[in-house]
Scaffold this active site. Structure first.
Site, PDB file in Angstrom:
ATOM      1  N   ARG A  55       4.012 -12.281  56.535  1.00 26.47           N
ATOM      2  CA  ARG A  55       3.664 -13.675  56.910  1.00 26.47           C
ATOM      3  C   ARG A  55       2.251 -14.094  57.231  1.00 26.47           C
ATOM      4  O   ARG A  55       1.910 -15.179  57.300  1.00 26.47           O
ATOM      5  CB  ARG A  55       4.485 -14.141  57.934  1.00 26.47           C
ATOM      6  CG  ARG A  55       5.926 -14.396  57.958  1.00 26.47           C
ATOM      7  CD  ARG A  55       6.581 -14.950  58.887  1.00 26.47           C
ATOM      8  NE  ARG A  55       6.447 -13.948  60.150  1.00 26.47           N
ATOM      9  CZ  ARG A  55       7.200 -13.337  61.043  1.00 26.47           C
ATOM     10  NH1 ARG A  55       8.370 -13.680  60.946  1.00 26.47           N
ATOM     11  NH2 ARG A  55       6.907 -12.422  61.804  1.00 26.47           N
ATOM     12  N   LYS A  59      23.856 -10.444  54.617  1.00 26.42           N
ATOM     13  CA  LYS A  59      24.335 -10.844  55.436  1.00 26.42           C
ATOM     14  C   LYS A  59      23.568 -11.336  56.779  1.00 26.42           C
ATOM     15  O   LYS A  59      22.599 -10.764  57.064  1.00 26.42           O
ATOM     16  CB  LYS A  59      25.814  -9.969  55.996  1.00 26.42           C
ATOM     17  CG  LYS A  59      25.269  -8.909  56.813  1.00 26.42           C
ATOM     18  CD  LYS A  59      26.586  -8.044  57.000  1.00 26.42           C
ATOM     19  CE  LYS A  59      27.238  -8.517  58.388  1.00 26.42           C
ATOM     20  NZ  LYS A  59      26.602  -7.774  59.756  1.00 26.42           N
ATOM     21  N   HIS A 108      26.440  -3.281  52.891  1.00 27.08           N
ATOM     22  CA  HIS A 108      25.853  -1.679  52.840  1.00 27.08           C
ATOM     23  C   HIS A 108      27.106  -0.865  53.093  1.00 27.08           C
ATOM     24  O   HIS A 108      26.957   0.175  52.504  1.00 27.08           O
ATOM     25  CB  HIS A 108      24.731  -1.693  53.932  1.00 27.08           C
ATOM     26  CG  HIS A 108      25.193  -1.398  55.338  1.00 27.08           C
ATOM     27  ND1 HIS A 108      25.377  -2.524  56.144  1.00 27.08           N
ATOM     28  CD2 HIS A 108      25.306  -0.245  55.999  1.00 27.08           C
ATOM     29  CE1 HIS A 108      25.991  -2.050  57.489  1.00 27.08           C
ATOM     30  NE2 HIS A 108      25.801  -0.742  57.268  1.00 27.08           N
ATOM     31  N   LYS A 160      27.830   3.353  51.066  1.00 22.01           N
ATOM     32  CA  LYS A 160      28.227   4.386  51.544  1.00 22.01           C
ATOM     33  C   LYS A 160      28.990   5.418  50.619  1.00 22.01           C
ATOM     34  O   LYS A 160      30.146   4.927  49.913  1.00 22.01           O
ATOM     35  CB  LYS A 160      28.950   4.457  52.859  1.00 22.01           C
ATOM     36  CG  LYS A 160      28.230   3.777  53.764  1.00 22.01           C
ATOM     37  CD  LYS A 160      28.955   3.681  55.409  1.00 22.01           C
ATOM     38  CE  LYS A 160      28.302   2.681  56.302  1.00 22.01           C
ATOM     39  NZ  LYS A 160      27.271   3.348  57.172  1.00 22.01           N
ATOM     40  N   GLU A 177      31.746   1.626  67.414  1.00 21.57           N
ATOM     41  CA  GLU A 177      30.213   1.608  67.569  1.00 21.57           C
ATOM     42  C   GLU A 177      29.778   2.182  69.113  1.00 21.57           C
ATOM     43  O   GLU A 177      30.503   1.480  69.892  1.00 21.57           O
ATOM     44  CB  GLU A 177      29.215   0.404  67.194  1.00 21.57           C
ATOM     45  CG  GLU A 177      29.503   0.393  65.747  1.00 21.57           C
ATOM     46  CD  GLU A 177      28.500  -0.833  65.062  1.00 21.57           C
ATOM     47  OE1 GLU A 177      27.208  -0.549  64.903  1.00 21.57           O
ATOM     48  OE2 GLU A 177      28.808  -1.923  65.532  1.00 21.57           O
ATOM     49  N   HIS A 188      32.517  -5.799  56.376  1.00 20.19           N
ATOM     50  CA  HIS A 188      32.654  -4.404  56.071  1.00 20.19           C
ATOM     51  C   HIS A 188      34.162  -4.227  56.225  1.00 20.19           C
ATOM     52  O   HIS A 188      34.539  -3.369  55.103  1.00 20.19           O
ATOM     53  CB  HIS A 188      31.861  -3.839  57.317  1.00 20.19           C
ATOM     54  CG  HIS A 188      30.245  -4.145  57.404  1.00 20.19           C
ATOM     55  ND1 HIS A 188      29.686  -4.107  56.246  1.00 20.19           N
ATOM     56  CD2 HIS A 188      29.664  -4.320  58.494  1.00 20.19           C
ATOM     57  CE1 HIS A 188      28.554  -4.680  56.806  1.00 20.19           C
ATOM     58  NE2 HIS A 188      28.273  -4.427  57.925  1.00 20.19           N
ATOM     59  N   LYS A 205      31.553  -2.648  70.046  1.00 15.52           N
ATOM     60  CA  LYS A 205      30.347  -2.210  70.341  1.00 15.52           C
ATOM     61  C   LYS A 205      30.796  -1.548  71.637  1.00 15.52           C
ATOM     62  O   LYS A 205      31.592  -1.927  72.537  1.00 15.52           O
ATOM     63  CB  LYS A 205      29.481  -3.376  70.632  1.00 15.52           C
ATOM     64  CG  LYS A 205      29.293  -4.184  69.442  1.00 15.52           C
ATOM     65  CD  LYS A 205      27.918  -3.721  68.711  1.00 15.52           C
ATOM     66  CE  LYS A 205      27.318  -4.664  67.528  1.00 15.52           C
ATOM     67  NZ  LYS A 205      26.744  -3.680  66.528  1.00 15.52           N
TER      68      LYS A 205
HETATM   69  C1  BG6 Z   1      25.878  -4.469  60.480  1.00 14.38           C
HETATM   70  C2  BG6 Z   1      26.232  -5.372  61.794  1.00 14.38           C
HETATM   71  O1  BG6 Z   1      26.082  -5.201  59.458  1.00 14.38           O
HETATM   72  O2  BG6 Z   1      26.488  -3.066  60.403  1.00 14.38           O
HETATM   73  C3  BG6 Z   1      25.656  -4.355  63.192  1.00 14.38           C
HETATM   74  O3  BG6 Z   1      25.166  -6.340  61.821  1.00 14.38           O
HETATM   75  C4  BG6 Z   1      26.166  -2.912  62.980  1.00 14.38           C
HETATM   76  O4  BG6 Z   1      26.080  -4.984  64.052  1.00 14.38           O
HETATM   77  C5  BG6 Z   1      26.004  -2.145  61.496  1.00 14.38           C
HETATM   78  O5  BG6 Z   1      25.820  -2.207  63.939  1.00 14.38           O
HETATM   79  C6  BG6 Z   1      26.809  -1.071  61.477  1.00 14.38           C
HETATM   80  O6  BG6 Z   1      26.266  -0.445  60.626  1.00 14.38           O
HETATM   81  P1  BG6 Z   1      26.390   1.269  60.231  1.00 14.38           P
HETATM   82  O7  BG6 Z   1      26.256   1.603  58.875  1.00 14.38           O
HETATM   83  O8  BG6 Z   1      25.590   1.616  61.153  1.00 14.38           O
HETATM   84  O9  BG6 Z   1      27.932   1.517  60.839  1.00 14.38           O
END
Ligand code: BG6
Length: 485
Positions: A45, A145, A175, A179, A213, A237, A335
């Protein structure tokens, strides 16, 4: 064969770029996966950031790569293919012309525009790319996302990108699909007769998909509080994992066929609306608790204001087709949970008739456990006779395929995989617009029902397995979650 490409990274100094994207590209470079002549062009930026950029990404890479992965000499050669540029995404000025000049040196080269930015600037970025003549037939755009807040906003975002890029050139990233174990799930299902024949309502009792998590807000309060666990994790996901477990065999492993089969699953999800939402979902929000013997604050303390956003969700879902008739899919994410793990558990039905007496012990249900993290493994839980004892006694044994052991030097990196797929123009592991729409069509009525006062999130202690109601959701079906300690 991957050809040399230009990788333009909008949001080049953002959190995702520093934590995942640049380290992922470095891994690819170190493994010799980036063809000679590849260029990485992060956009920044201001001019000062351009000057400081290479030091900044070096520090970040050292922090985010495993110790054995960072090598100064490999980094130095990697740094020579990074060309940071100063661009204000919102303004079409001479900086764009400079980018065009840089890129047009290689007009016929593969070109990836990765928008690692908030969706609010997607439209400007695409428009300015178009007006600068940068969207060639070799160009594609990768978007991150959150793709919307609901069906309507997702539609707006998708339409604004579609004004400039054809659907085949839009790579929506999730993502989780990058995996390794997730892709291995397809190999497991479609390359192994034993599983393909044991994959339906006749044999399977229930399926559990958990992404648990231990982290809390991680300084993302403004984004997370507006989203919550359902939008942040389930809409994308978890539903993608569900699709891969439940889809029919595509007749070929092509992007088009895989995505068509996933879409059918999303469209077969039994809608949860109105009163059925309360019965089939559990919302939670963590309160202060203990993790690893340390006190951690509750969500509202971290946030510093009142909020009804959920940090935990559990859902009993059904797929209304003949393969999955009456098989519950239990979905769960949260979380500040007790442990960090992501797992798909396929629980098989009990044997039709128990032949062993009670003295032989209770056989456990067979389970196929596909672990995505922290380590990648596939296990089958079976019953076996305790060898060497005269009386038959049954105990659970585990057939364990531990990838961490088998592939010692392998560092799984979902983003690296997906960035290279985008460069190779392979959209198989990216999401089609129709999938985004179908996922929101299922999620939106749940969010709507959650606005009712009786559906406020239930408290759960940080460091626990979520609200008690989550265990009760399964207990009411005579089942239980499989957790790891
Ligand atoms: C992200 C979420 O898409 O995925 C996060 O926005 C989350 O909140 C993360 O922590 C988890 O990804 P991973 O690969 O660490 O399980």
């Amino acid at each position: 064969m991957l050809e040399a490409f230009d990788f333009v990274l909008f949001g080049g100094a953002g959190d995702l770029a520093l934590r995942k994207l640049i380290p992922g590209l470095f891994r690819a470079h170190r493994n010799g996966e980036l063809p000679e002549g590849t260029r990485i062009i992060p956009t920044l930026r201001n001019a000062q950031m351009v000057l400081e950029y290479k030091d900044k990404v070096r520090d970040a890479a050292q922090k985010h790569l495993n110790k054995d992965e960072f090598e100064a000499t490999a980094w130095d050669s990697f740094a020579t293919i990074i060309f940071p540029v100063f661009i204000d995404i919102s303004k079409l000025d001479d900086k764009w012309a400079a980018l065009a000049e840089l890129l047009n040196n290689g007009e016929n080269r593969q070109r990836v525009f990765y928008l690692s930015t908030p969706p609010s600037v997607f439209s400007d970025a695409c428009k300015h790319l178009h007006e600068s003549g940068l969207i060639t037939k070799y160009a594609r755009v990768v978007v991150e996302k959150p793709l919307g807040y609901d069906a309507k906003t997702a539609e707006e975002i998708n339409s604004s990108i579609a004004e400039y890029f054809k659907e085949e050139a839009i790579f929506r990233i999730d993502h989780y699909l990058g995996k390794e174990t997730v892709q291995n799930l397809l190999a497991l299902r479609f390359a192994n007769g034993i599983f393909e024949h044991l994959w339906d309502a006749r044999t399977i009792d229930n399926v559990q998909i958990t992404i648990s998590e231990t982290v809390g807000l991680e300084g993302r309060a403004s984004f997370y509080d507006g989203a919550g666990a359902l939008r942040d994790m389930v809409q994308n996901h978890i539903l993608q994992l569900l699709c891969l477990v439940a889809m029919e065999s595509p007749n070929k492993m092509t992007a088009e066929r895989i995505r068509a089969e996933k879409l059918k699953v999303l469209e077969s999800l039994r809608p949860l609306t109105g009163n059925t939402v309360k019965y089939n979902t559990v919302r939670g929000q963590y309160v202060a608790g203990q993790m690893d013997n340390t006190n951690v604050p509750g969500y509202l303390d971290e946030l510093g204001q009142p909020s009804n956003t959920e940090t935990f969700v559990a859902i009993r879902a059904h797929i209304d087709n003949s393969r999955w008739a009456n098989v519950p899919f239990y979905l769960r994410t949260g979380k500040r949970m007790k442990s960090r793990f992501a797992e798909i558990v396929i629980q098989y039905k009990d044997v039709a008739h128990r032949v062993y007496p009670e003295t032989a012990g209770n056989p456990v249900p067979n389970r196929l456990v596909i672990r995505l993290q922290p380590e990648e493994s596939i296990k089958i839980i079976m019953n076996s006779k305790d060898l060497g004892k005269h009386e038959t006694h049954l105990s659970p044994v585990v057939l364990n395929l531990n990838f961490a052991e088998t592939y010692k030097d392998f560092h799984s990196d979902a983003y690296k995989r997906l960035m290279l797929d985008a460069a190779a123009n392979d959209p198989s592991l990216f999401i089609h617009r129709a999938e985004v729409d179908a996922a929101w069509a299922w999620i939106d009525p749940i969010i709507e029902a959650w606005q009712r006062p009786e559906n406020k999130p239930l408290g759960y202690m940080a460091g626990s397995w979520g609200p008690i109601a989550s265990a009760q959701l399964l207990a009411s079906d005579g089942r239980n979650w499989f957790n790891i300690e």
